[in-house]
Design a protein around this motif. Structure first.
Motif, PDB file in Angstrom:
ATOM      1  N   PHE A 142      10.539   0.426   5.998  1.00  0.00           N
ATOM      2  CA  PHE A 142       9.209  -0.031   5.582  1.00  0.00           C
ATOM      3  C   PHE A 142       9.187  -0.216   4.032  1.00  0.00           C
ATOM      4  O   PHE A 142       9.774   0.516   3.185  1.00  0.00           O
ATOM      5  CB  PHE A 142       8.097   1.182   5.717  1.00  0.00           C
ATOM      6  CG  PHE A 142       7.775   0.986   7.200  1.00  0.00           C
ATOM      7  CD1 PHE A 142       7.185   0.294   7.989  1.00  0.00           C
ATOM      8  CD2 PHE A 142       8.273   2.246   7.988  1.00  0.00           C
ATOM      9  CE1 PHE A 142       6.997  -0.031   9.305  1.00  0.00           C
ATOM     10  CE2 PHE A 142       7.926   2.401   9.356  1.00  0.00           C
ATOM     11  CZ  PHE A 142       7.402   1.355  10.024  1.00  0.00           C
ATOM     12  N   SER A 143       8.507  -1.334   3.517  1.00  0.00           N
ATOM     13  CA  SER A 143       8.428  -1.595   2.010  1.00  0.00           C
ATOM     14  C   SER A 143       7.698  -0.618   1.126  1.00  0.00           C
ATOM     15  O   SER A 143       8.126  -0.529  -0.036  1.00  0.00           O
ATOM     16  CB  SER A 143       7.814  -3.119   1.967  1.00  0.00           C
ATOM     17  OG  SER A 143       6.380  -3.057   2.576  1.00  0.00           O
ATOM     18  N   GLY A 144       6.803   0.099   1.537  1.00  0.00           N
ATOM     19  CA  GLY A 144       6.119   0.800   0.988  1.00  0.00           C
ATOM     20  C   GLY A 144       7.005   2.068   0.486  1.00  0.00           C
ATOM     21  O   GLY A 144       6.638   3.015  -0.489  1.00  0.00           O
ATOM     22  N   LEU A 145       7.956   2.306   1.216  1.00  0.00           N
ATOM     23  CA  LEU A 145       9.086   3.611   0.655  1.00  0.00           C
ATOM     24  C   LEU A 145      10.165   2.927  -0.216  1.00  0.00           C
ATOM     25  O   LEU A 145      10.906   3.832  -0.684  1.00  0.00           O
ATOM     26  CB  LEU A 145       9.681   3.778   1.974  1.00  0.00           C
ATOM     27  CG  LEU A 145       8.836   4.583   2.897  1.00  0.00           C
ATOM     28  CD1 LEU A 145       9.490   5.026   4.257  1.00  0.00           C
ATOM     29  CD2 LEU A 145       8.412   5.979   2.113  1.00  0.00           C
ATOM     30  N   LYS A 146      10.423   1.531  -0.580  1.00  0.00           N
ATOM     31  CA  LYS A 146      11.262   1.158  -1.414  1.00  0.00           C
ATOM     32  C   LYS A 146      10.617   0.880  -2.803  1.00  0.00           C
ATOM     33  O   LYS A 146       9.597   0.779  -3.096  1.00  0.00           O
ATOM     34  CB  LYS A 146      11.659  -0.318  -0.947  1.00  0.00           C
ATOM     35  CG  LYS A 146      12.304  -0.043   0.395  1.00  0.00           C
ATOM     36  CD  LYS A 146      12.664  -1.732   0.902  1.00  0.00           C
ATOM     37  CE  LYS A 146      13.489  -1.511   2.310  1.00  0.00           C
ATOM     38  NZ  LYS A 146      14.049  -2.946   2.597  1.00  0.00           N
ATOM     39  N   GLY A 148      10.019   3.358  -5.047  1.00  0.00           N
ATOM     40  CA  GLY A 148       9.018   4.276  -5.526  1.00  0.00           C
ATOM     41  C   GLY A 148       9.308   4.908  -6.780  1.00  0.00           C
ATOM     42  O   GLY A 148      10.231   4.885  -7.243  1.00  0.00           O
ATOM     43  N   ARG A 164       8.032  10.182   5.621  1.00  0.00           N
ATOM     44  CA  ARG A 164       7.043  10.344   4.829  1.00  0.00           C
ATOM     45  C   ARG A 164       5.816  11.086   5.554  1.00  0.00           C
ATOM     46  O   ARG A 164       5.641  11.055   6.718  1.00  0.00           O
ATOM     47  CB  ARG A 164       6.370   9.069   4.354  1.00  0.00           C
ATOM     48  CG  ARG A 164       6.110   7.820   4.955  1.00  0.00           C
ATOM     49  CD  ARG A 164       5.821   6.827   4.171  1.00  0.00           C
ATOM     50  NE  ARG A 164       5.548   5.516   5.464  1.00  0.00           N
ATOM     51  CZ  ARG A 164       5.353   4.098   4.949  1.00  0.00           C
ATOM     52  NH1 ARG A 164       5.151   3.890   3.573  1.00  0.00           N
ATOM     53  NH2 ARG A 164       5.454   3.420   5.812  1.00  0.00           N
ATOM     54  N   SER A 299       7.356  12.163   0.363  1.00  0.00           N
ATOM     55  CA  SER A 299       8.335  10.939   0.878  1.00  0.00           C
ATOM     56  C   SER A 299       9.697  11.620   0.571  1.00  0.00           C
ATOM     57  O   SER A 299      10.078  12.031  -0.694  1.00  0.00           O
ATOM     58  CB  SER A 299       8.216   9.705   0.184  1.00  0.00           C
ATOM     59  OG  SER A 299       9.021   8.916   0.632  1.00  0.00           O
ATOM     60  N   SER A 341      11.539   0.733  10.301  1.00  0.00           N
ATOM     61  CA  SER A 341      10.373  -0.026  11.248  1.00  0.00           C
ATOM     62  C   SER A 341      10.695  -0.246  12.712  1.00  0.00           C
ATOM     63  O   SER A 341       9.529  -0.374  13.268  1.00  0.00           O
ATOM     64  CB  SER A 341       9.888  -1.398  10.527  1.00  0.00           C
ATOM     65  OG  SER A 341      11.051  -2.240  10.409  1.00  0.00           O
ATOM     66  N   GLU A 361       0.745   0.333   6.107  1.00  0.00           N
ATOM     67  CA  GLU A 361       1.188   0.271   4.685  1.00  0.00           C
ATOM     68  C   GLU A 361      -0.145   0.429   3.892  1.00  0.00           C
ATOM     69  O   GLU A 361      -0.323   1.061   2.973  1.00  0.00           O
ATOM     70  CB  GLU A 361       1.867  -0.852   4.167  1.00  0.00           C
ATOM     71  CG  GLU A 361       3.343  -1.081   4.863  1.00  0.00           C
ATOM     72  CD  GLU A 361       4.209   0.056   4.323  1.00  0.00           C
ATOM     73  OE1 GLU A 361       3.688   0.989   3.433  1.00  0.00           O
ATOM     74  OE2 GLU A 361       5.263   0.514   4.992  1.00  0.00           O
ATOM     75  N   TRP A 364      -0.818   4.194   3.796  1.00  0.00           N
ATOM     76  CA  TRP A 364       0.146   4.845   2.647  1.00  0.00           C
ATOM     77  C   TRP A 364      -0.233   4.336   1.139  1.00  0.00           C
ATOM     78  O   TRP A 364       0.139   5.162   0.295  1.00  0.00           O
ATOM     79  CB  TRP A 364       1.459   4.335   3.117  1.00  0.00           C
ATOM     80  CG  TRP A 364       1.816   5.113   4.410  1.00  0.00           C
ATOM     81  CD1 TRP A 364       2.080   4.347   5.255  1.00  0.00           C
ATOM     82  CD2 TRP A 364       1.878   6.269   4.567  1.00  0.00           C
ATOM     83  NE1 TRP A 364       2.276   5.183   6.367  1.00  0.00           N
ATOM     84  CE2 TRP A 364       2.252   6.342   6.096  1.00  0.00           C
ATOM     85  CE3 TRP A 364       1.783   7.674   4.042  1.00  0.00           C
ATOM     86  CZ2 TRP A 364       2.697   7.657   6.755  1.00  0.00           C
ATOM     87  CZ3 TRP A 364       2.013   8.779   4.608  1.00  0.00           C
ATOM     88  CH2 TRP A 364       2.275   8.771   5.983  1.00  0.00           C
ATOM     89  N   LYS A 365      -0.991   3.490   1.016  1.00  0.00           N
ATOM     90  CA  LYS A 365      -1.396   2.907  -0.370  1.00  0.00           C
ATOM     91  C   LYS A 365      -2.410   3.870  -0.728  1.00  0.00           C
ATOM     92  O   LYS A 365      -2.511   4.025  -2.220  1.00  0.00           O
ATOM     93  CB  LYS A 365      -1.873   1.479  -0.378  1.00  0.00           C
ATOM     94  CG  LYS A 365      -0.989   0.498  -0.293  1.00  0.00           C
ATOM     95  CD  LYS A 365      -1.380  -1.027  -0.394  1.00  0.00           C
ATOM     96  CE  LYS A 365      -0.358  -2.231  -0.064  1.00  0.00           C
ATOM     97  NZ  LYS A 365      -0.866  -3.591  -0.074  1.00  0.00           N
TER      98      LYS A 365
END
Length: 401
Positions: A142-146, A148, A164, A299, A341, A361, A364-365
């Protein structure tokens, strides 16, 4: 599915560890990440993989490296060993502090580090940059984990995201009315439930207070709950000292929290989704959610040691543990949102990823993932020093009395 839950996700209690990070992270102004001020040693990620070495030594949280010895039906290590020829040797760590100490020995090839440990391992040069092109399954993370703040510096990844989770507000629907929408239920309004409020037992909980104050006291100008100058820190500590009068129990053992909510000893407080699911499953009338102010969370990232003796097997493990099927198994067994994903289509509980908001996502924001407070303010400020973690440890002792 039996859950294995980490009983503590705490930051290091020793002031010396925080001082070590401070030494590694400060004084590097222009050369480091604009977000953190870190200037890690100039280590290089491998350009290609070589022949596997026949074994890999791992440091992990309980439930992350299962070989069937705890439960014959839970084994994702066996197939890895068959397919790669890399025999897995793992050590369970009870805390992030222990993980860092073990990785410094140079005896381990990779570690499943939470955000606080990962930042320290990057700053000290104990974790090497990772070439994500050598981890094919990374593309489906998932993009939100990259990239960080806890697993990268200046766009360079230092590991492969694993999973996470969010810290939730859980409440008894029969005793807490009207239904809360804000963390005020455990802070400004906590006296309504005096003696029945619970909070996570760790200095990192100071960030929860800071996150609440970010929304309710804008004059403090808090941007990042892990980057607190002295005034912001003092306000957070004062809020927690006030809350202490209404706390019935601080928890770190999830079984105790489940029991407290079942008995009514606790009616409102912080929790995790896995705890909420288990508590509801045992008949307690509860709900758990992310309040309007957002929340803190964690995370985990699999990182490769800069001194790895078996780097090729370590990379094979990184790719394996984040592969769709295995990542789904780990997520369900442990109780967290998977990183891959494609894992959601493979969970035995088809509602699992919806329950854990794995693909949301937007959800998670609103989560401020754990990070290690250091004097070099993590929010980018350079005109003030922030309160380092050693001071958080001292303050937590005072808060609890």
């Amino acid at each position: 599915m039996e859950y294995v839950v980490r009983l503590t996700r705490t930051l290091p209690a020793a002031a010396g560890v925080a001082a070590l990070l401070l030494t590694a992270a400060c004084g590097s102004g222009s050369g480091g990440s604009s977000a953190t001020g870190l200037n890690p040693p100039d280590l290089k990620a491998p350009a290609k993989l070589g022949k596997t070495e026949g074994q890999v030594n791992l440091v992990a949280w309980a439930g992350y490296v299962e070989d069937g010895s705890n439960d014959p039906k839970v084994n994702w290590v066996g197939d890895f060993e068959k397919q790669t020829g890399c025999q897995v040797h793992s050590k369970v760590a009870a805390s992030s502090d222990e993980m860092v100490k073990l990785m410094k020995t140079g005896e381990y090839d990779a570690v499943s580090a939470s955000g606080d440990a990962s930042l320290r391992l990057i700053a000290s040069g104990d974790a090497a940059p990772v070439n994500t092109a050598l981890v094919p399954n990374y593309k489906d993370v998932f993009s939100g984990l990259k990239k960080g703040a806890w697993n990268s510096v200046k766009g360079q990844m230092y590991g492969i995201p694993h999973g996470r989770g969010a810290n939730l507000l859980m409440y008894n629907t029969e005793k807490v009315k009207p239904a809360p929408t804000s963390w005020s239920a455990v802070f400004d309004d906590a006296a309504k439930y005096k003696g029945h409020v619970t909070a996570y037992d760790s200095p990192i909980y100071i960030a929860d207070a800071a996150l609440y104050l970010r929304a309710t006291r804008p004059e403090l100008k808090i941007k990042n709950p892990y980057a607190l100058d002295q005034k912001q820190f003092d306000a957070s500590v004062a809020l927690l000292k006030k809350q202490n009068a209404d706390i019935g129990e601080y928890w770190s053992d999830y079984l105790k929290e489940i029991s407290a909510f079942k008995s009514g000893d606790s009616v409102v407080g912080t929790s995790w989704q896995v705890i909420a699911s288990l508590t509801a499953g045992e008949g307690a009338k509860i709900k758990a959610f992310v309040p309007k102010e957002g929340s803190t969370g964690w995370s985990d990232t699999w990182m490769v040691s800069a001194k790895a003796k078996h780097p090729n097997c370590a990379y094979k493990w990184l790719d394996w543990i984040v592969s769709p099927k295995v990542n789904a198994q780990v997520a369900e067994y442990f109780g967290e949102a998977p990183a891959n994903s494609r894992a959601c289509a493979l969970t035995s509980d088809k509602n699992f990823c919806d329950t854990y908001h794995a693909a949301d996502e937007g959800y998670w924001k609103n989560i401020a993932f754990w990070n290690t407070p250091i004097e070099q303010c993590l929010d980018g400020r350079t005109d003030v020093r922030c309160v380092p973690y050693a001071k958080w440890v001292q303050a937590w002792t005072e808060i609890k009395g």
